[in-house]
Design an enzyme around this catalytic site. Structure first.
Site, PDB file in Angstrom:
ATOM      1  N   SER A  67      59.146   7.354   1.077  1.00 54.33           N
ATOM      2  CA  SER A  67      58.072   5.503   1.225  1.00 54.33           C
ATOM      3  C   SER A  67      58.388   5.003  -0.013  1.00 54.33           C
ATOM      4  O   SER A  67      58.814   5.212  -0.465  1.00 54.33           O
ATOM      5  CB  SER A  67      56.149   5.862   1.154  1.00 54.33           C
ATOM      6  OG  SER A  67      55.878   6.891   2.048  1.00 54.33           O
ATOM      7  N   GLN A  68      57.921   3.966   0.374  1.00 51.95           N
ATOM      8  CA  GLN A  68      57.992   2.353  -0.706  1.00 51.95           C
ATOM      9  C   GLN A  68      57.456   2.865  -1.996  1.00 51.95           C
ATOM     10  O   GLN A  68      56.093   3.384  -1.471  1.00 51.95           O
ATOM     11  CB  GLN A  68      57.542   1.261  -0.267  1.00 51.95           C
ATOM     12  CG  GLN A  68      56.989  -0.211  -0.654  1.00 51.95           C
ATOM     13  CD  GLN A  68      56.919  -0.955  -0.412  1.00 51.95           C
ATOM     14  OE1 GLN A  68      55.776  -1.407   0.234  1.00 51.95           O
ATOM     15  NE2 GLN A  68      56.474  -2.528  -1.274  1.00 51.95           N
TER      16      GLN A  68
END
Length: 222
Positions: A67-68
C-alpha cells in the site's frame, strides 16, 4: 530516486491535504517514527525497489500490492494502539504493514490467503528481526479466533461488507479499520469502534483503492 526522508515529507504533506477528511493536521509521532524505522525497500521485489520510498502503491506479485505509505501510516494511526495491544491484520501481503504495527504494539497476528505470499512474508519478517509478528496462511474472513479478543483489527483489502467474525473477535472499546466497497470500484476507508457485543459505531474517513479481500463468504454485515 526518492529516499526515506522524502517519503516521510510526502506523508506529512498528504496529511495536510486530507486533514479535513481525517480530522487532524498531523499523525501520531509514534506512527511517524515507526514509518521511519521500517525499511520499505526490503518488502518489495528487487526490480521494483527503486520505487520503495515513493508515496504510491507498488506491485508485489500475484495481483497484490504494497500500500501507499500515506495510507499505511493513516490506517496505523486510526487504530490508536497502545504498546500492550495485540493486533490482528487481515491481508499480510509483503508484511510491510505488520512491520509498522510491530513497532507500536506487543504482538501482531497477520493472516494471508495466498500461500506463497504468507511464506515469503513470514521468512522476510523473521530475517528482519520482527519477533512479535506471527503469520498464518488462511482465510482472513474468518479472522484468528484462537487469539481473540483483539485490541484492534486492520484489514488491508477491500470487502463489500464487514466480516462478522472480525466484529466478534474485536474487544469492546477496540477499533477496526477496513476499506469497504466494490472490487476495483468505489471504496471508502472506514473506522469502526465496538461499543457493545453486537454494536459498532462507524465513521467514513476518505475514498481509497485496495485490491479485493479474497476468500470472502457471502454473509451480511453485522
Amino acid at each position: 530516486m526518492k529516499d526515506l526522508d522524502h517519503m516521510l515529507r510526502d506523508i506529512e504533506r498528504e496529511v495536510e491535504l486530507t486533514s479535513h477528511f481525517i480530522g487532524k493536521d498531523a499523525l501520531d509521532t509514534r506512527v511517524m517514527t515507526a514509518m521511519e524505522k521500517v525499511p520499505r525497500h526490503e518488502f518489495l521485489p528487487e526490480d521494483l525497489r527503486y520505487q520503495a520510498y515513493e508515496n504510491g502503491p507498488v506491485p508485489i506479485g500475484l495481483g497484490q500490492t504494497i500500500s501507499q505509505p500515506y495510507i499505511v501510516a493513516l490506517m496505523t494511526d486510526l487504530l490508536d494502539s497502545k504498546p500492550s495491544d495485540v493486533i490482528l491484520e487481515i491481508g499480510t501481503g509483503s508484511g510491510y504493514q505488520a512491520a509498522v504495527l510491530a513497532q507500536l504494539v506487543r504482538q501482531v497476528f497477520t493472516v494471508e490467503i495466498l500461500e506463497r505470499l504468507a511464506k515469503d512474508a513470514g521468512k522476510r519478517l523473521k530475517n528482519l528481526g520482527y519477533a512479535n509478528i506471527t503469520v498464518r496462511n488462511g482465510n482472513g474472513y474468518d479472522g484468528w479466533p484462537e487469539h481473540a479478543p483483539f485490541d484492534g483489527i486492520i484489514v488491508t483489502a477491500a470487502a463489500p461488507h464487514v466480516p462478522p467474525a472480525l466484529i466478534a473477535q474485536l474487544r469492546i472499546g477496540a477499533k477496526l479499520v477496513i476499506p469497504l466497497g466494490t472490487p476495483y470500484g468505489y471504496q471508502e476507508l472506514v473506522l469502526m469502534e465496538k461499543t457493545a457485543p453486537d454494536e459498532m459505531q462507524s465513521k467514513t474517513i476518505l475514498g481509497v483503492r485496495f485490491v479485493p479481500l479474497t476468500g470472502i463468504h457471502d454473509k451480511p454485515e453485522i
